[in-house]
Structure formats: C-alpha cells, structure tokens
Design a protein around this motif. Sequence first.
Motif, PDB file in Angstrom:
ATOM      1  N   ALA A  95       0.857  -1.188   0.000  1.00 28.03           N
ATOM      2  CA  ALA A  95       0.000   0.000   0.000  1.00 28.03           C
ATOM      3  C   ALA A  95       0.893   1.238   0.000  1.00 28.03           C
ATOM      4  O   ALA A  95       1.209   1.801   1.052  1.00 28.03           O
ATOM      5  N   GLU A  96       1.301   1.666  -1.193  1.00 29.64           N
ATOM      6  CA  GLU A  96       2.293   2.727  -1.314  1.00 29.64           C
ATOM      7  C   GLU A  96       1.725   4.056  -1.790  1.00 29.64           C
ATOM      8  O   GLU A  96       2.432   5.065  -1.817  1.00 29.64           O
ATOM      9  N   GLU A  97       0.447   4.098  -2.181  1.00 28.92           N
ATOM     10  CA  GLU A  97      -0.148   5.339  -2.662  1.00 28.92           C
ATOM     11  C   GLU A  97      -1.651   5.291  -2.442  1.00 28.92           C
ATOM     12  O   GLU A  97      -2.222   4.219  -2.203  1.00 28.92           O
ATOM     13  N   PRO A  98      -2.329   6.455  -2.489  1.00 28.81           N
ATOM     14  CA  PRO A  98      -3.785   6.463  -2.309  1.00 28.81           C
ATOM     15  C   PRO A  98      -4.466   5.527  -3.301  1.00 28.81           C
ATOM     16  O   PRO A  98      -4.023   5.383  -4.445  1.00 28.81           O
ATOM     17  N   LEU A  99      -5.535   4.904  -2.870  1.00 29.65           N
ATOM     18  CA  LEU A  99      -6.206   3.896  -3.684  1.00 29.65           C
ATOM     19  C   LEU A  99      -6.548   4.413  -5.076  1.00 29.65           C
ATOM     20  O   LEU A  99      -6.306   3.725  -6.076  1.00 29.65           O
ATOM     21  N   VAL A 100      -7.101   5.606  -5.177  1.00 22.00           N
ATOM     22  CA  VAL A 100      -7.522   6.104  -6.475  1.00 22.00           C
ATOM     23  C   VAL A 100      -6.318   6.305  -7.393  1.00 22.00           C
ATOM     24  O   VAL A 100      -6.384   6.054  -8.606  1.00 22.00           O
ATOM     25  N   ALA A 101      -5.179   6.740  -6.823  1.00 23.45           N
ATOM     26  CA  ALA A 101      -3.965   6.884  -7.630  1.00 23.45           C
ATOM     27  C   ALA A 101      -3.417   5.522  -8.036  1.00 23.45           C
ATOM     28  O   ALA A 101      -2.928   5.336  -9.155  1.00 23.45           O
ATOM     29  N   SER A 102      -3.497   4.549  -7.134  1.00 25.68           N
ATOM     30  CA  SER A 102      -3.053   3.201  -7.453  1.00 25.68           C
ATOM     31  C   SER A 102      -3.853   2.616  -8.606  1.00 25.68           C
ATOM     32  O   SER A 102      -3.293   1.980  -9.516  1.00 25.68           O
TER      33      SER A 102
END
Length: 464
Positions: free
Chosen positions: A343-350
């Motif tokens: 989990a390295e970035e916000p979900l929407v960005a992922s």
Amino acid sequence: MKHASRYVMASSSDSPRVRRPAVAGMFYRDDAARLRREVRGFIDAGRTSNLVPKAIIVPHAGYVYSGQVAGSGYRALANLETRVRRVFLLGPAHRVYTRGVAAPAHQSFSSPLGEMPIDRERITELCERFDFVTISDASHAEEHSLEVHLPFLQTALGDFLLVPLVVGEVHPGRLRELIDHVLDNPGDLLVVSSDLSHYHGYDEARLIDAQTVELMENLEWQEMRPERACGFVPVSALLLSAAERGWRVSAVDVRNSGDTAGPRDRVVGYASLVVHEPVAEFDPETRKRLLGVARDSIEHGFSDLALAIDPTAWPRACGRHTATFVTLESSGVLRGCIGSLAAEEPLVASVANNAARAAFNDPRFPPLTRREFDEIDICISVLSPPVPMRFDSQEALLEQLRPGEDGLILSWGRHRGTFLPSVWRLTDSPGRFLAHLKRKAGLSEDFWSDDIRIERYTTESFGE
C-alpha cells in the motif's frame, strides 16, 4: 498454559469492595441526571456507520474534549446483533508503573450512574492462564483511561459484567494472546482506550494523527509508537489479532481538542475506530467512478500523459494508501494485469497507475491499441493488508486455504509470486492452486521448504 495461583489475589478486607470514581467532577460530570443526558447526547449525535463491531478503539480525555468523538465509537454498538454480556476494557497506565496487565481485586466499579459488577471468575481465569496478568488495585485507583468509559458503557449497553484491565509494560505479541482469548467468546465485547498525539500545534497534529489512523486501518501494528497513541500497546495487540483473523479497522471519527473545546497551539488527538469483519467499502457510484478513472488513465496513456488525481476529492476509503490490481480482458481472455502488493499510494492513484501499466507495460502482452480500447473490460481488485500464515508443513497450509476467498503471496529467497482470489475459478483444488503459484514464482510444483513464507489477503473486486 496455566500458572501458579500466586498470581490470583481474591478480594479481602484490605481491598474495598467497590472502586469509587477518581475523576468524576473533573473529566466528566458527577451529577447522575446531567451526566446521563450528556452521554446520551454524545452517542445520539455520533457519526453513523453500518459496521458491526468486534471491538472498538475510543479516546479517554475529559468529555468536553473527546466526548463527541467517543460518542461515535459507542454509537456503533447499536449495530450489534447479539446482547453484550461481558465487557473487557483495556487502557494504558498513566498514574502507576504497571508491569504486565493489572486487574483489580474489587467486586465492582462505580460511576455516578451506578455500580458495574466485576467478573471475578474471568479475572481469576486470566491470572491463571496468562503469567503477565496480576492483581493490583493501585494501578486502578486513580487511572482515568478506564473510568471515563464507564458512563458510556452503562448508557450504551445497560447491564453487563466488567473486566477492567490496566495495560503496562508488556509486549503486544503477548497481550495479543489475551485479546485472542477474548475475541473467541461470543457475547464478549473488547473496548480499547487510547488517545492519539499529544501537544502539537493543530495542523501538525492533524497530519500526525491522519498518519496514525492510516497505520491502524492498514493493520500496521509494528509501526505504532507511544508518541502516536498513549494506548499503543493494547492498540497494537488488537491490530495484530485483527490482521490474523482477516478483519478490518475503520475510523468513524477523527478530531482533536482544537476541533472541540481547546486552544489550537497544543492539542491532543482523538479517534474512534471499529474493528469488524470485511464488508464492501465501495458503493455502486464510487465503483463506477473508480472504473472511470481506470479507463481515463488508459485514454491518457495513448498520448503519453498521466491522469491528474486529487485523492482529497474522493471518499475517505479511496484516499487511503491501499494495494490494488487492475485486470484487462478482451472477450473474456486476459489482456493485461498489473498491480501492487504494498500500500504505497492512495487507492484512487493506485487504480489509475495500475490501469495504465496493465494496458501498456504488462510484459506478457504488446501495448494496448486504440482499436482494442473500446473492446476491453476493466476489473479492479482492492486488496486487504496481507497477513502471514502460520503452518509447519505443506499439508497444514493446504488445510487452511479458503477456495474462492484467499489471495496468496508466496516468498522464498528471491522467488516471489501472487495469485488473486479470482484465480480460484480455474481450479477448486488447494493443492493445484499452490502448485501453480509455485510455478509462477519460478519454483517447481513439488518444491517445499520450511523457509517458505505465505501471506494471505482478500479482495473486493468489481468490473464493468
């Protein structure tokens, strides 16, 4: 393992039968009628959710500061489907150095709303089962981290047996054994008491507390520290237990004293969180928006452009750092699949980034063409935090697998591979599932080593 009875001390003439309030009139009102109205108001005004608690984490400051936030946590108890018969209340030691976990010798605790009977039988059992649990009235005498929750519990639940435990110096891994014991019993409720950061400026505290809540929601118990939460030990132990059970943690209210009643130069942070079984986090409209982001990101990729994403414009669940996979299919045939296990970035960005990678950077396929673009179907998989599995043989591992539900991550040395739960549709055999995963990780299907590491996760998946 059971331990000698020297750890058990029954109530006696030198231990008062009732533990009287120590902070009534300071942390909360000492007038019963006014207190009852105030607490009922906090709960009724609390933020609502549809989550069914397995446990709650709630703050313990004076009611003028944290009462509103605590009300949101206690409001979630209305979603319980069975009556609570017993409450295990765990909070950190503030007043007296406590080694391990301290239970009281009293027969009951009282608040201005009346007495709550102590479950002496369960306390005796805990002392015999866990060598870090001892009897100490001194640890409880002036401790506010438990006391401030009594009127909330009385108002929200009515009659119940109480097991109050002050948590001192004990490793979260050991305390987790006690918490596992509690969570295995229907009719028992676990309440963990903790505030968040202390005495930062308002803006800095909001940033620190947001990071702490994200760690808690991602079940990253190893990252909890005393500067993040005064109750970090029971919180960490609960997060560890929740992770191993595949449960989730969701914040229902996060504020600080600068939002409620205090100045903003030195604030204290508060949060109410619910520990619960996995539920669908994304309503149909949010799912539609996320699928639209995936498609827009691919569209931008044809022009070598990255789609601009503002996570703050999305629901909270979409702004949390979350691992995702994006799968592309054409007429039911795989056309690309790329994702992240961390989990390295916000979900929407992922979602946006993995959609573009699945379309143009999956090494198994040529880059997607515009001609194919309108023909593909997009599926998004949102991963829960991975949980290490415990086993002593391949047979023991296979017995634990849940076909159709588990995604697996296999690691051995430099070899690593994962299968999403959707891969189960190709086989309902745990043995074949594991064999194919070994092959994907570059190992032979019959390979086994005691050093193999397997992590399990679940997904919430939705597509066009």
